[in-house]
Each structure stands twice: as C-alpha cells, then as structure tokens.
Scaffold this motif. Sequence first.
Motif, PDB file in Angstrom:
ATOM      1  N   VAL A  89       0.823  -1.212   0.000  1.00  0.00           N
ATOM      2  CA  VAL A  89       0.000   0.000   0.000  1.00  0.00           C
ATOM      3  C   VAL A  89       0.854   1.258   0.000  1.00  0.00           C
ATOM      4  O   VAL A  89       1.996   1.260   0.462  1.00  0.00           O
ATOM      5  CB  VAL A  89      -0.970   0.015   1.204  1.00  0.00           C
ATOM      6  CG1 VAL A  89      -1.890  -1.196   1.170  1.00  0.00           C
ATOM      7  CG2 VAL A  89      -0.207   0.067   2.528  1.00  0.00           C
ATOM      8  N   ALA A  90       0.264   2.330  -0.535  1.00  0.00           N
ATOM      9  CA  ALA A  90       0.967   3.619  -0.614  1.00  0.00           C
ATOM     10  C   ALA A  90      -0.058   4.721  -0.819  1.00  0.00           C
ATOM     11  O   ALA A  90      -1.250   4.459  -1.021  1.00  0.00           O
ATOM     12  CB  ALA A  90       1.979   3.618  -1.756  1.00  0.00           C
ATOM     13  N   SER A  91       0.414   5.957  -0.765  1.00  0.00           N
ATOM     14  CA  SER A  91      -0.418   7.094  -1.142  1.00  0.00           C
ATOM     15  C   SER A  91       0.383   7.967  -2.102  1.00  0.00           C
ATOM     16  O   SER A  91       1.602   8.093  -1.979  1.00  0.00           O
ATOM     17  CB  SER A  91      -0.873   7.914   0.078  1.00  0.00           C
ATOM     18  OG  SER A  91       0.199   8.671   0.617  1.00  0.00           O
ATOM     19  N   VAL A  92      -0.330   8.537  -3.072  1.00  0.00           N
ATOM     20  CA  VAL A  92       0.264   9.426  -4.079  1.00  0.00           C
ATOM     21  C   VAL A  92      -0.619  10.651  -4.176  1.00  0.00           C
ATOM     22  O   VAL A  92      -1.792  10.550  -4.548  1.00  0.00           O
ATOM     23  CB  VAL A  92       0.354   8.737  -5.461  1.00  0.00           C
ATOM     24  CG1 VAL A  92       0.796   9.747  -6.520  1.00  0.00           C
ATOM     25  CG2 VAL A  92       1.306   7.547  -5.414  1.00  0.00           C
ATOM     26  N   HIS A  93      -0.083  11.823  -3.822  1.00  0.00           N
ATOM     27  CA  HIS A  93      -0.885  13.044  -3.827  1.00  0.00           C
ATOM     28  C   HIS A  93      -0.272  14.072  -4.774  1.00  0.00           C
ATOM     29  O   HIS A  93       0.718  14.725  -4.448  1.00  0.00           O
ATOM     30  CB  HIS A  93      -0.965  13.633  -2.408  1.00  0.00           C
ATOM     31  CG  HIS A  93      -1.663  14.951  -2.359  1.00  0.00           C
ATOM     32  ND1 HIS A  93      -1.056  16.120  -1.924  1.00  0.00           N
ATOM     33  CD2 HIS A  93      -2.924  15.307  -2.716  1.00  0.00           C
ATOM     34  CE1 HIS A  93      -1.908  17.118  -2.004  1.00  0.00           C
ATOM     35  NE2 HIS A  93      -3.044  16.654  -2.486  1.00  0.00           N
ATOM     36  N   PRO A  94      -0.852  14.242  -5.971  1.00  0.00           N
ATOM     37  CA  PRO A  94      -0.362  15.276  -6.885  1.00  0.00           C
ATOM     38  C   PRO A  94      -0.665  16.667  -6.319  1.00  0.00           C
ATOM     39  O   PRO A  94      -1.804  16.968  -5.968  1.00  0.00           O
ATOM     40  CB  PRO A  94      -1.156  15.033  -8.171  1.00  0.00           C
ATOM     41  CG  PRO A  94      -1.687  13.636  -8.047  1.00  0.00           C
ATOM     42  CD  PRO A  94      -1.924  13.445  -6.578  1.00  0.00           C
ATOM     43  N   ILE A  95       0.347  17.510  -6.226  1.00  0.00           N
ATOM     44  CA  ILE A  95       0.199  18.820  -5.589  1.00  0.00           C
ATOM     45  C   ILE A  95      -0.176  19.848  -6.652  1.00  0.00           C
ATOM     46  O   ILE A  95       0.657  20.614  -7.140  1.00  0.00           O
ATOM     47  CB  ILE A  95       1.488  19.210  -4.836  1.00  0.00           C
ATOM     48  CG1 ILE A  95       1.900  18.080  -3.888  1.00  0.00           C
ATOM     49  CG2 ILE A  95       1.277  20.504  -4.041  1.00  0.00           C
ATOM     50  CD1 ILE A  95       3.250  18.276  -3.251  1.00  0.00           C
TER      51      ILE A  95
END
Length: 272
Positions: free
Chosen positions: A113-119
């Motif tokens: 699992v991971a998180s990816v947050h485009p800013i």
Amino acid sequence: MRRLSIVGAGHVGRALGRLWHDAGVFDVAGVLARSPASARRGVAFIGAGVPVVDAAALPEADVYMLAVTDDQIVPACAALATSRPLEGAIVFHCSGALASGALEAARQAGALVASVHPIRSFADPEAVVAAFAGTYCGIEGEAGALARLSPALEAIGARPVPIDPAAKTVYHAAAVFASNYLVTVLDAALRAWQAAGIPEDVARELARPLAQESLSNVFRMGAAGALSGPVARGDYATVQRQQAAVSAWDADTGNLYGALVPPTAALAARKR
C-alpha cells in the motif's frame, strides 16, 4: 504493461488514468464509480477500461488506484479487499490528508500500500493532462509499492517527493496555506481597499503587483528575506493602529490581522 483498475471516476482518477494510458505505462482495465453514467464518462475520458458500479465487477489488476473522497477511502478499500485476492497487488490512494495506513484492509489482504498526492488543482482535467509534466507528487507507503509507483509517475512527467506519513495532515495543511488561505488573505486586502472607497476592479489591480512581487521574492529569496512592511521594520505603533482600525471596520478581519502579527514577528526575527 501492468493492469490498472481505478476506483473513483472523478477529476483525479480520470486525469491520472488518461496520462498513464496515453503514455503506455498502465493498461487501464476498469473504472468503478457510483453510477453507470459516471463510470462511462470516466472510461470515455481515459480512453480505456470497462465501466462498473460494483466492486465485485471491477476487473482484477496488478495496481488499484483509489481516487475517491477522503471519507470513502476506508470503505472503498474494504470493499476491494473483500471482493478479490490482493496478494502481491499494489493499492494506493490519492488523498493529501490521509496516509497509506488508511489502506490497512488491503495490506491485511496481502497488498502493498501507498499514497500518491499530486500537488496541484484538478478543477479542469483536460488542462491537467495537457500540462502535468513537472507536477510534484507527495508519496509515502511501503517500499515495494513506491519502487513501482515512482517510475510510473516519472513516466508521465511527475516529480515524486517522499514525505513522512506521520506528518501527512501537516503536509496537506501546507498546501492549504500556500493556496486556499493565500486567497483568503488577498480577499481581506481587496475588501479593505473597497472599504476605503476603491472599486473592486481597481483594488485587484492595486493588489496584483504587491502580491506577485511578494510571491516572486519568496521563491527567489525565501520567506524571511521577502518580508517587508511595519512588522519587519519593528513599527508596532503602526501595527496597533491598523489592527484597531480594521477591527472597527470588520471584527473578523481584525481578528485575522491580529492572528497574523505573532508569526510575522517571528519571521521578522529570522530575517534579522
């Protein structure tokens, strides 16, 4: 290509799905949404995938992206974990406020699992797709997931930035300060000028060079170096008069002015 299935057909899911599809990074297998119409719109925008409204009908994939609202991440993850085997798959979400720990159900099912947050803003997905290159993405999660997701992001021009999952909420608040609250402060300036008899369109033109030069100086010199004005000069008599006058005009804006004095004073001390 690895197969990607997307949970959520909103702006983020559609834009990232299309970017990866167009770049040949992922084979988009399916798009899950709350309504058939929304799922179909997502597939049409991406140019690939099967539209579905039931987690059990979502095509199995190597990678699952949860591009849903923050309050839907945990239930969406749970539905995914109970509908299919996840051993060895990657499951990630796109929230800026929640860490990858919200995907515990998938981790318990054997997924990485991971998180990816485009800013950046996704208000216009077409514009995002056209100008995504150079976008920073805050990433965190299990090493095995990030080892696969980071190259996938770089392939569409993104710049992955590792962040501390324990500070994820503070990380997201930084974006609020840099974007949302900046607008709030500028609104206070525009309203104050209008209170002084200046038309709104003229007030915007008065604010433009001040705001743009200040932003340019921050990015060129750092925040401390860019600070100017009465607090930076130590002119607290002027600060007190201004706060009193603003409070008399509008109490809430006066409170905002007063709340900004201590952190501005601390910034001025750093400058000195």
